[in-house]
Design a protein around this motif. Structure first.
Motif, PDB file in Angstrom:
ATOM      1  N   MET A 173       0.837  -1.194   0.000  1.00 47.19           N
ATOM      2  CA  MET A 173       0.000   0.000   0.000  1.00 47.19           C
ATOM      3  C   MET A 173       0.878   1.252   0.000  1.00 47.19           C
ATOM      4  SD  MET A 173      -2.671   1.191   2.944  1.00 47.19           S
ATOM      5  CE  MET A 173      -3.362  -0.458   3.017  1.00 47.19           C
ATOM      6  N   LYS A 174       0.530   2.215  -0.845  1.00 47.60           N
ATOM      7  CA  LYS A 174       1.310   3.441  -0.918  1.00 47.60           C
ATOM      8  C   LYS A 174       0.907   4.448   0.145  1.00 47.60           C
ATOM      9  CE  LYS A 174       2.292   3.401  -5.882  1.00 47.60           C
ATOM     10  NZ  LYS A 174       2.099   4.129  -7.150  1.00 47.60           N
ATOM     11  N   LYS A 175      -0.400   4.642   0.306  1.00 45.37           N
ATOM     12  CA  LYS A 175      -0.829   5.752   1.146  1.00 45.37           C
ATOM     13  C   LYS A 175      -2.207   5.527   1.743  1.00 45.37           C
ATOM     14  CE  LYS A 175       0.760  10.008   2.112  1.00 45.37           C
ATOM     15  NZ  LYS A 175       2.099  10.316   2.581  1.00 45.37           N
ATOM     16  N   ILE A 176      -2.359   5.974   2.988  1.00 48.70           N
ATOM     17  CA  ILE A 176      -3.658   6.037   3.654  1.00 48.70           C
ATOM     18  C   ILE A 176      -3.946   7.516   3.851  1.00 48.70           C
ATOM     19  CG2 ILE A 176      -4.963   5.469   5.738  1.00 48.70           C
ATOM     20  CD1 ILE A 176      -2.885   3.152   6.106  1.00 48.70           C
ATOM     21  N   ILE A 177      -5.066   7.982   3.344  1.00 51.29           N
ATOM     22  CA  ILE A 177      -5.403   9.402   3.423  1.00 51.29           C
ATOM     23  C   ILE A 177      -6.704   9.585   4.192  1.00 51.29           C
ATOM     24  CG2 ILE A 177      -5.924  11.505   2.133  1.00 51.29           C
ATOM     25  CD1 ILE A 177      -4.337  10.334  -0.213  1.00 51.29           C
ATOM     26  N   PHE A 178      -6.648  10.394   5.250  1.00 51.55           N
ATOM     27  CA  PHE A 178      -7.845  10.781   5.990  1.00 51.55           C
ATOM     28  C   PHE A 178      -8.243  12.183   5.537  1.00 51.55           C
ATOM     29  CE2 PHE A 178      -5.977   7.595   8.749  1.00 51.55           C
ATOM     30  CZ  PHE A 178      -7.071   6.879   9.221  1.00 51.55           C
ATOM     31  N   VAL A 179      -9.488  12.336   5.108  1.00 49.70           N
ATOM     32  CA  VAL A 179      -9.991  13.651   4.701  1.00 49.70           C
ATOM     33  C   VAL A 179     -10.972  14.105   5.783  1.00 49.70           C
ATOM     34  CG1 VAL A 179     -11.211  14.974   2.949  1.00 49.70           C
ATOM     35  CG2 VAL A 179      -9.750  13.051   2.265  1.00 49.70           C
ATOM     36  N   LYS A 187      -6.206  -5.507   6.562  1.00 50.21           N
ATOM     37  CA  LYS A 187      -6.635  -6.612   5.700  1.00 50.21           C
ATOM     38  C   LYS A 187      -6.837  -6.230   4.236  1.00 50.21           C
ATOM     39  CE  LYS A 187      -8.892  -9.210   9.417  1.00 50.21           C
ATOM     40  NZ  LYS A 187     -10.148  -9.865   9.872  1.00 50.21           N
ATOM     41  N   ASN A 188      -6.505  -5.011   3.875  1.00 48.62           N
ATOM     42  CA  ASN A 188      -6.693  -4.570   2.486  1.00 48.62           C
ATOM     43  C   ASN A 188      -5.399  -4.005   1.910  1.00 48.62           C
ATOM     44  OD1 ASN A 188      -9.797  -4.727   1.791  1.00 48.62           O
ATOM     45  ND2 ASN A 188      -9.665  -3.981   3.894  1.00 48.62           N
ATOM     46  N   GLN A 189      -4.340  -4.750   2.063  1.00 51.52           N
ATOM     47  CA  GLN A 189      -3.033  -4.300   1.610  1.00 51.52           C
ATOM     48  C   GLN A 189      -2.898  -4.305   0.083  1.00 51.52           C
ATOM     49  OE1 GLN A 189      -0.403  -3.214   3.735  1.00 51.52           O
ATOM     50  NE2 GLN A 189      -2.114  -3.173   5.178  1.00 51.52           N
ATOM     51  N   LYS A 201      -5.189   1.191  -7.794  1.00 49.28           N
ATOM     52  CA  LYS A 201      -6.306   0.540  -7.110  1.00 49.28           C
ATOM     53  C   LYS A 201      -6.616   1.288  -5.811  1.00 49.28           C
ATOM     54  CE  LYS A 201      -7.977  -4.091  -5.976  1.00 49.28           C
ATOM     55  NZ  LYS A 201      -9.176  -3.907  -6.809  1.00 49.28           N
ATOM     56  N   VAL A 202      -7.888   1.680  -5.639  1.00 49.50           N
ATOM     57  CA  VAL A 202      -8.288   2.551  -4.530  1.00 49.50           C
ATOM     58  C   VAL A 202      -9.505   1.992  -3.790  1.00 49.50           C
ATOM     59  CG1 VAL A 202      -9.011   4.887  -3.870  1.00 49.50           C
ATOM     60  CG2 VAL A 202      -7.448   4.572  -5.809  1.00 49.50           C
ATOM     61  N   TYR A 221      -4.623  -2.664  -1.975  1.00 51.24           N
ATOM     62  CA  TYR A 221      -4.942  -1.347  -2.543  1.00 51.24           C
ATOM     63  C   TYR A 221      -3.715  -0.436  -2.516  1.00 51.24           C
ATOM     64  CZ  TYR A 221      -9.861  -2.680  -2.306  1.00 51.24           C
ATOM     65  OH  TYR A 221     -11.060  -3.321  -2.482  1.00 51.24           O
ATOM     66  N   ASP A 222      -3.604   0.404  -3.536  1.00 50.48           N
ATOM     67  CA  ASP A 222      -2.532   1.405  -3.541  1.00 50.48           C
ATOM     68  C   ASP A 222      -2.876   2.553  -2.601  1.00 50.48           C
ATOM     69  OD1 ASP A 222      -0.794   0.285  -5.656  1.00 50.48           O
ATOM     70  OD2 ASP A 222      -2.538   0.627  -6.929  1.00 50.48           O
ATOM     71  N   TYR A 223      -4.178   2.883  -2.533  1.00 50.11           N
ATOM     72  CA  TYR A 223      -4.648   3.950  -1.646  1.00 50.11           C
ATOM     73  C   TYR A 223      -5.903   3.501  -0.902  1.00 50.11           C
ATOM     74  CZ  TYR A 223      -1.637   7.359  -4.029  1.00 50.11           C
ATOM     75  OH  TYR A 223      -0.566   8.037  -4.537  1.00 50.11           O
ATOM     76  N   ILE A 224      -5.955   3.831   0.381  1.00 51.71           N
ATOM     77  CA  ILE A 224      -7.202   3.730   1.136  1.00 51.71           C
ATOM     78  C   ILE A 224      -7.523   5.143   1.593  1.00 51.71           C
ATOM     79  CG2 ILE A 224      -8.414   2.783   3.122  1.00 51.71           C
ATOM     80  CD1 ILE A 224      -6.638   0.366   3.027  1.00 51.71           C
ATOM     81  N   ILE A 225      -8.666   5.663   1.154  1.00 54.58           N
ATOM     82  CA  ILE A 225      -9.043   7.046   1.459  1.00 54.58           C
ATOM     83  C   ILE A 225     -10.267   7.046   2.355  1.00 54.58           C
ATOM     84  CG2 ILE A 225      -9.784   9.250   0.471  1.00 54.58           C
ATOM     85  CD1 ILE A 225      -8.251   8.430  -2.091  1.00 54.58           C
TER      86      ILE A 225
END
Length: 301
Positions: free
Chosen positions: A1-7, A126-128, A31-32, A130-134
Motif C-alpha cells: 500500500m502506498k498511502k492512507i489518506i484521511f480527509v 486486511k486490504n493491503q 487501485k483505490v 490497494y494502492d490507496y485507502i481514502i
C-alpha cells in the motif's frame, strides 16, 4: 500500500466531495478503496449509485471500491465480541452482571468511536492490495478521537497486562504453584490486543504511509476548527499534507455578494499565513454535478 489518506474537517465543508475526488482521480491508474466513516453517508449520492448494503464493498469501477461503515452495526458487533471473549474466561455468575453492563454500554459515549476504530483497523490491515485507502471521515472532533485512540488504548492495555501478570504471580506464590503465566487466557487476549494496537499505531504514525487533508470554508469557524485540528494531529505525530479551502465565491455585480467575496479573500490570506508550511489549495463554487464535479476538482487537488 502506498498511502492512507484521511480527509477531515468541519461538518458541511465538502469532505465527501474532496475524498471522492481523490479516490476517483487516483483510481484512473491505481487501485483505490474509498471508505466513508461519516454516519450521514452521501458517497453514493455523489457517485450517483445506490449502496444498498453497508459494510460491503461496492465495485464502482475496475480500480475503485467504495465502502460505507454502518456505525450502529459495528457497535453491536463490538459489544458482541466482547461478550464472547468474556464467556470464555468468566464464570456464569459473573457473566450475568457483565451482560447487563454490556447492554447499557452499546449506547454509551465512546462505544461507537471504539467500534469504528476497530473497523478501521481491520480495513487497513486486511486490504493491503490497494494502492490507496481514502477515508471520508465524520466531523473533526469525532475523527480526532478516532486517530488518538490507538495511543490512548495502548497505554491502558500495558497497565492491564502489568496488573494481570502481578495477579498471576501472587496466585502462584499464595498457592505454591508454578503455573505458566503465558498460558493464561486473559493475559493472552490482552497481549494479542496490544500487539494489534501497536501495528496500527505504527502505521498511523508513519508519515510516509499516512497523511491528513483538512477541508475548510473561508470563514472564522472553519479556520479555528482546522487550526485546532492541525495542532492536535501534530501532537499525535500525524502531519497534515493539504489544506483545502472550498466554496470560494465568484466575482459578482451584486454589491452584497461582492462584499462576501472580499471577506472570504481576507480569510484566505489569514489561512495561507497560518498554514504557510502546508500545501494550501482553493476550490471555487462549481455548478456541476456528480462525475463532472469530480473531474473538475480533480484538476485542482
Amino acid at each position: 500500500m502506498k498511502k492512507i489518506i484521511f480527509v477531515g474537517g468541519k461538518g458541511g465543508v465538502g469532505k465527501t466531495t474532496c475524498a471522492s475526488t481523490l479516490a476517483f482521480k487516483y483510481s484512473k491508474k491505481e487501485k483505490v478503496l474509498l471508505v466513508s466513516t461519516d454516519p450521514a453517508h452521501s458517497t453514493g449520492d455523489l457517485f450517483d449509485i445506490e449502496i444498498k448494503k453497508k459494510d460491503e464493498k461496492f465495485r464502482y469501477s475496475k480500480n475503485l471500491d467504495i465502502l460505507e461503515i454502518d456505525g450502529e452495526k459495528e457497535a453491536e458487533l463490538y459489544i458482541s465480541n466482547i461478550q464472547k471473549q468474556c464467556n470464555l474466561m468468566l464464570s456464569p455468575v459473573i457473566m450475568g452482571e457483565i451482560k447487563g453492563q454490556l447492554k447499557r454500554a452499546k449506547n454509551s459515549p465512546g462505544t461507537h468511536e471504539s467500534a469504528i476504530f476497530e473497523k478501521i483497523n481491520k480495513i487497513i490491515l486486511k486490504n493491503q492490495e490497494y494502492d490507496y485507502i481514502i477515508f471520508d471521515t465524520a466531523p473533526t472532533g469525532h475523527t480526532l478521537r478516532l486517530i488518538k485512540l490507538p495511543k490512548t488504548i495502548n497505554i491502558w492495555m500495558d497497565t492491564l497486562i502489568k496488573k494481570r501478570k502481578k495477579i498471576l504471580m501472587l496466585k502462584n506464590m499464595k498457592f505454591d504453584r508454578r503455573d505458566r503465566i503465558s498460558d493464561d487466557k486473559v493475559l493472552s487476549l490482552l497481549e494479542s490486543r496490544r500487539d494489534d494496537l501497536l501495528k496500527i499505531y505504527k502505521i498511523l504514525s508513519d508519515s510516509n504511509k499516512v497523511s491528513f487533508y483538512f477541508v475548510m470554508n473561508p470563514d472564522k469557524l472553519s479556520f479555528l476548527e482546522t487550526k485546532r485540528g492541525v495542532e492536535s494531529l501534530r501532537e499525535f505525530g500525524i502531519g497534515v499534507d493539504k489544506i483545502i479551502i472550498n466554496k470560494l465565491y465568484p466575482d459578482s455585480i451584486d454589491p452584497f455578494w461582492q462584499e462576501q467575496k472580499y471577506k472570504q479573500e481576507e480569510f484566505i490570506k489569514l489561512i495561507v499565513d497560518e498554514f504557510k508550511d502546508k500545501n494550501v489549495l482553493t476550490i471555487p463554487y462549481l455548478e456541476k454535478e456528480n462525475q463532472e464535479i469530480l473531474e473538475e476538482i480533480g484538476k485542482i487537488i
